[in-house]
Structures are given as structure tokens and as C-alpha cells.
Design an enzyme around this catalytic site. Sequence first.
Site, PDB file in Angstrom:
ATOM      1  N   SER A 122       0.812  -1.221   0.000  1.00  0.00           N
ATOM      2  CA  SER A 122       0.000   0.000   0.000  1.00  0.00           C
ATOM      3  C   SER A 122       0.844   1.269   0.000  1.00  0.00           C
ATOM      4  O   SER A 122       0.421   2.298  -0.527  1.00  0.00           O
ATOM      5  CB  SER A 122      -0.933   0.010   1.215  1.00  0.00           C
ATOM      6  OG  SER A 122      -1.890  -1.014   1.127  1.00  0.00           O
ATOM      7  N   ASP A 348      -5.842   0.493  -4.559  1.00  0.00           N
ATOM      8  CA  ASP A 348      -4.388   0.616  -4.653  1.00  0.00           C
ATOM      9  C   ASP A 348      -3.756  -0.665  -5.167  1.00  0.00           C
ATOM     10  O   ASP A 348      -2.725  -0.649  -5.839  1.00  0.00           O
ATOM     11  CB  ASP A 348      -3.781   1.023  -3.310  1.00  0.00           C
ATOM     12  CG  ASP A 348      -4.218   0.145  -2.155  1.00  0.00           C
ATOM     13  OD1 ASP A 348      -5.077  -0.738  -2.350  1.00  0.00           O
ATOM     14  OD2 ASP A 348      -3.715   0.349  -1.034  1.00  0.00           O
ATOM     15  N   HIS A 485      -0.930  -9.605  -1.038  1.00  0.00           N
ATOM     16  CA  HIS A 485      -1.427  -8.861  -2.184  1.00  0.00           C
ATOM     17  C   HIS A 485      -1.159  -9.635  -3.466  1.00  0.00           C
ATOM     18  O   HIS A 485      -0.313 -10.522  -3.501  1.00  0.00           O
ATOM     19  CB  HIS A 485      -0.752  -7.492  -2.269  1.00  0.00           C
ATOM     20  CG  HIS A 485      -0.975  -6.634  -1.068  1.00  0.00           C
ATOM     21  ND1 HIS A 485      -0.299  -5.448  -0.861  1.00  0.00           N
ATOM     22  CD2 HIS A 485      -1.793  -6.785   0.002  1.00  0.00           C
ATOM     23  CE1 HIS A 485      -0.697  -4.903   0.290  1.00  0.00           C
ATOM     24  NE2 HIS A 485      -1.597  -5.705   0.824  1.00  0.00           N
TER      25      HIS A 485
END
Length: 522
Positions: A122, A348, A485
Site C-alpha cells: 500500500s 491501490d 497482495h
Amino acid sequence: MKKRLTKIAAVTMAVGMAMASLAGCGSSDAAASDTTKTVQAAAGNSAETADIQEQQAETRIPKYIFLFIGDGMSYPQIQSAAYYMGTTGSSGGVETDELSFMDFPVAGSAQTFDSTSFCPDSASTATSIATGNKTYSGVINMDTSLTVPYETMAEKLKEQMGYKIGILSTVNLNHATPAAFYAHQDSRNNYYEIGRELIDSGFDYFAGGALLKDTGADKDEISIYDLAEEAGYKVIKTEAEAQALTGEDGKAIIIAEQLADADSMNYQVDVKDDQMVLADYVEKGIEVLSNDNGFFMMVEGGKIDWACHANDAGSSIGDVTALDAAVEKALDFYTEHPDETLILVTGDHETGGLTIGFAGTNYDTYMTNLSNQKISYARFDEEYVAKYKEEKTDFDTVLGDVKELFGLMKADDPDASEDSALLLTDYELQRLETAYNRTLEVGAAKQDEMSQEEYVLYGTYEPFSVTITHILNNKSGIAFTSYSHTGLPVPVFAQGAGSELFEGYYDNTDIYNKIASLTGIE
């Protein structure tokens, strides 16, 4: 206002920058160079030149900008929420209930890779959005040498255009994404230093979760809250004070009164009826930031990411819909200022490798099963699992709570015939019992303290909690591939002044470049 008008001539030329940036992944300087080449090439063709001039003339300059960022939110998080809302509200068959921003007239896609990885974090992705530059994962608004700071769009809009600035998040206000709009640090973990920069930013309105390590890593520094008050901020920690806040009160920092895990705001699934939520803080932000010169508001749905890290699809869906409710507040403002307002909704990065479809359900999905989840994994850990571990509660007793809070039940349960889709198979029941025993014996563990098999099963979460959500997800036709992620692109939805520039497939740095081209910030 005079300062804004002097920039209009430059802005109309700069609009071309965004057109060029659709094909590029570089910085604003690279985009400017591409624009020069584009204009020079077009100059030889009067028809093409006329088309460019016409498009520039039609592009409106936004005076009020809303940037909504769903942390960890990509296409799967959005679509699962839309499907869930449609199926739970339908009388049968396959239906979808579109989120408000799914109806925006412009949609694009942004790549998210950073200088470290195709699966970025992030800090780096928010840096790309906020400044138009790539950097390493874990770094906030610094170059890859960790010596050169990048100025953010929020800082530039305040300094160059006189906009008022608001930063909102459902997680901690000095967490990576909100920090990327005001801080410059070689590590996202420098929470105290980030907090100091929050104050130094002079931004007008902050609202969300509490500041992490507000007295420093060793708890020996002056409280960030005390420093904020000395700097002229009104620090608010109750909903009554928050509701009473007006634009006449000056700069303000609102910390949500009801805090949850890691001093963040509650997951939407855990919110009480009378509790302020993200949409309320957006509405208050509009009230306190509104002025004739303009404002910029960044709003983060931060716990979408946290839910997907934990593979909790039910909580992810709840927080996507909470972000959508906040977007609707911006849309209300847009209806009053349609020619001067730009609303952007994006993510994001994607978290968890969420997908709609599971091997055990083949071509079917049962999204309504998720409506049986009444609590987030985090609240379940805090209010139930902690007690189980302390009291060594027997497994059959625990299954009563699992039925009440998640709808999952044994085949011999008295209510089993009412909802067979939620019956635990022998395989699932064994998985639950094994996970429960591990929770009692070991609990959550770090990745390097467990086997590969254990990590794939539980990640770094409470084995029992994450196994419950895995089973409920799978019975619903939902699955995750990761606790981290992924490298998926994210959607960019746009409505309002200048929104036409956000169509296409581009790099996340171009979100900054396009906003810069529209507003004329340098």
C-alpha cells in the site's frame, strides 16, 4: 480564485498530457515530454489540431475532487459485493445490484506494480497515485535511493491552488495509504514520524482510526495529539463533538469514538445502528471543507484490505458497500455542483487473490450463504476465541456459536433441514475440529514458525477463525489464493469534470498525472 484563473490557459495545453499518459507508465515529466511530441505531430494536420482543441475546450476543470481508494479492492471485491447485494435482495435466479460507482460514465484500469514487485504494497502504490512516481514496497513518497522526497498532489493542491484538504480512512490515520498524501518516509512503519508530518501538513480535516504509536515507538515522546492541539488542530474523540464540528472551527482531527482491532474503525458487519461510519465522516468533511476556492478529499476504505488478508469475504463485502455509501455522499454533492466536481473511485492493489468460483461448487455460487455471517473474524477472535482459549471450551459447545454467528451446522442439528446448503460435511467438520485444536494449542503463529502446509491452511491468523471463513466462503462459491497482495490491475471509475481522461488502460502513476493535468498543479 484569481490564482486558479491564471492557470486555465496552461491547463488546456496540459490536458493533452493525460491523453499521452494512457500509453505510458512514467512520471509526470515523461508524460509532459510525450505531450510535446503529440502536439508537434498534430500541428501539421489542421483537422487533428481542431479535434484536439475541441476536446481541450470541452474538458472542465474540477474545483472539488473526491478520490476514493478501496485498499485491497479490485474487480473481485467489487463484483462479489454487487452479486451478494443482488442475490440477497432477489426472489430467485441470478441478479446483481450495482454499486453506485459502477454506474459512473467512465471506467478505466490501472496497473499496480512498483519498483519491488508485481504484487506491491500500500505504501508504494499510494505513492504512485499521490505523486506519479514508482518506489519500493514499504516506502512512502521517497525515491528508490531513499533520499529524494516526492511532493504529493494534496500538498500541491493546497500550496499552489489554495484548496482545503481532507484525509479520511477506516484504518489508522498514519497508516500507509492516508500517509502517502502528506508524509515522506523511508519506512511505512515510522508511525510517530508520520504523525508529526500529519500535523506539519496543515491539512484541514482528518477523520478515521486512531494514530498508531502516538507517543513514539518507546512511548517516550510527546503525544501527537498534544502536538496537534499546539499546532491549532481541534482533536475530537467523541461522536457528539464530531457531529457538532463546523467549518468555523478550523483544522480538525476526528478519531472515531468506537474503535476496533488495531485501533481502527469497526468493520461494517460489526457496526451498531447508531454508530458513525465512513459515509458520516465524508458528509461532515463536505460540510467543513466546502469553500469557493475548492477542496480535495481522499477517502480510504482501508479494512477491505484487512478482511481480504484474513480471507474473510463477508467482511470484505460489508466494507465495499460501506465505501459505496460514502461515495453516495459525494454524489449528493456532485448533483449540486456537476460542472465543478470530479469523483474518482479506485483501489491501490488487490488483496487475497479473491475469486468468484470454487472447485467444490463447480459452476454454481450461493452468495446468500454469506448473509449468515453476523460478525467479522477480528471481532470473533476478540469476543469469542480469546474466551475459548482461556476456558478451554469443548468443541461441541463452540459449534453452537459457529451456527449462530456464521450459520454453519452439523448434519444432526435440529435446524439442519432448514438450510442444507450450510450443513458441514464430515470433511469440513474434521477441518474445523483440527483447526480448533490448533487454536487451543498454538494459536496464531508467524509464517517462519509453521510448516508450509500449516501456512497454506491458516496463514498467520487464528486457525479456527480462518477455517470458519474459508468453509463459509467455499460454500458460497468464493475462494482466495493468498494471504497477501496480488498483481491484478484495479478499476478506475470516474464521474464529473474531467472524467473523460480516466478511460483506458494505464499505469497507476497516471492517476496523478491526469489530476495534475486537469488542475494545473506543477
